[in-house]
Design a protein around this motif. Structure first.
Motif, PDB file in Angstrom:
ATOM      1  N   MET A   1      42.189 -16.014 -10.566  1.00 15.16           N
ATOM      2  CA  MET A   1      42.882 -14.925 -10.273  1.00 15.16           C
ATOM      3  C   MET A   1      42.409 -13.960 -10.932  1.00 15.16           C
ATOM      4  O   MET A   1      42.164 -14.155 -12.241  1.00 15.16           O
ATOM      5  N   ASP A   2      42.163 -12.635 -10.537  1.00 13.35           N
ATOM      6  CA  ASP A   2      41.602 -11.668 -11.342  1.00 13.35           C
ATOM      7  C   ASP A   2      42.470 -10.892 -11.971  1.00 13.35           C
ATOM      8  O   ASP A   2      43.775 -11.057 -11.888  1.00 13.35           O
ATOM      9  N   TYR A   3      42.129  -9.992 -12.941  1.00 16.89           N
ATOM     10  CA  TYR A   3      43.083  -9.320 -13.822  1.00 16.89           C
ATOM     11  C   TYR A   3      43.916  -8.238 -13.139  1.00 16.89           C
ATOM     12  O   TYR A   3      45.147  -8.264 -13.407  1.00 16.89           O
ATOM     13  N   GLU A   4      43.627  -7.713 -11.674  1.00 17.06           N
ATOM     14  CA  GLU A   4      44.291  -6.781 -11.172  1.00 17.06           C
ATOM     15  C   GLU A   4      45.413  -7.535 -10.394  1.00 17.06           C
ATOM     16  O   GLU A   4      46.597  -7.184 -10.390  1.00 17.06           O
ATOM     17  N   ASN A   5      45.197  -8.626 -10.028  1.00 18.94           N
ATOM     18  CA  ASN A   5      46.275  -9.510  -9.279  1.00 18.94           C
ATOM     19  C   ASN A   5      47.129 -10.089 -10.489  1.00 18.94           C
ATOM     20  O   ASN A   5      48.476 -10.182 -10.082  1.00 18.94           O
ATOM     21  N   SER A   6      46.545 -10.462 -11.564  1.00 18.13           N
ATOM     22  CA  SER A   6      47.485 -10.876 -12.523  1.00 18.13           C
ATOM     23  C   SER A   6      48.485  -9.613 -12.803  1.00 18.13           C
ATOM     24  O   SER A   6      49.614  -9.884 -13.197  1.00 18.13           O
TER      25      SER A   6
END
Length: 135
Positions: A1-6
């Protein structure tokens, strides 16, 4: 999971936090006649919720309603005379406006304190000191 999704997931799962006025609910007065007196059933719960002294709270109602009053053994206020629920509710609103909510930030997080020989309303949220009416 990337930063934006988190970040998006965290923002959607974070509950909304309202201001102090949203979380502050004054109980509606439960009033009923009993002979020639009016009983304020939830008097104790109300002044506890407002974090105020029962004697100060009662004295205000005596002055506002123009009657004598006492607190019975069950913590209820007994006002001499017949008072409608709406009249007691109006007096309660006046008390909250004058002795509970901060005049600067509208926070209910206040307390009555002595400052230089006078009782004032001190806001724990913004630190403001406000004059209060005499009883």
């Amino acid at each position: 999971m990337d930063y934006e999704n988190s970040l998006d997931r965290a923002l959607t799962e974070t509950p909304e936090v309202g201001d102090a006025a949203d979380r502050f609910q004054v109980p509606d007065p439960e009033v009923r006649p009993e002979g020639n007196v009016t009983i304020y059933e939830n008097f104790q719960a109300t002044y506890d919720r407002l974090n105020r002294d029962e004697e100060h709270f009662l004295k205000f109602f005596q002055s506002e309603l123009g009657t004598s009053a006492s607190i019975d053994d069950r913590g209820r206020a007994r006002f001499t005379g017949d008072f409608k629920q709406s009249r007691v509710a109006d007096a309660l609103d006046e008390y909250v406006d004058s002795f509970v909510t901060c005049s600067e930030c509208d926070s209910p997080d206040t307390r009555l304190v002595e400052e230089q020989g006078a009782t004032v309303l001190k806001c724990d949220a913004c630190g403001a000191l406000s004059a209060i009416p005499d009883l």
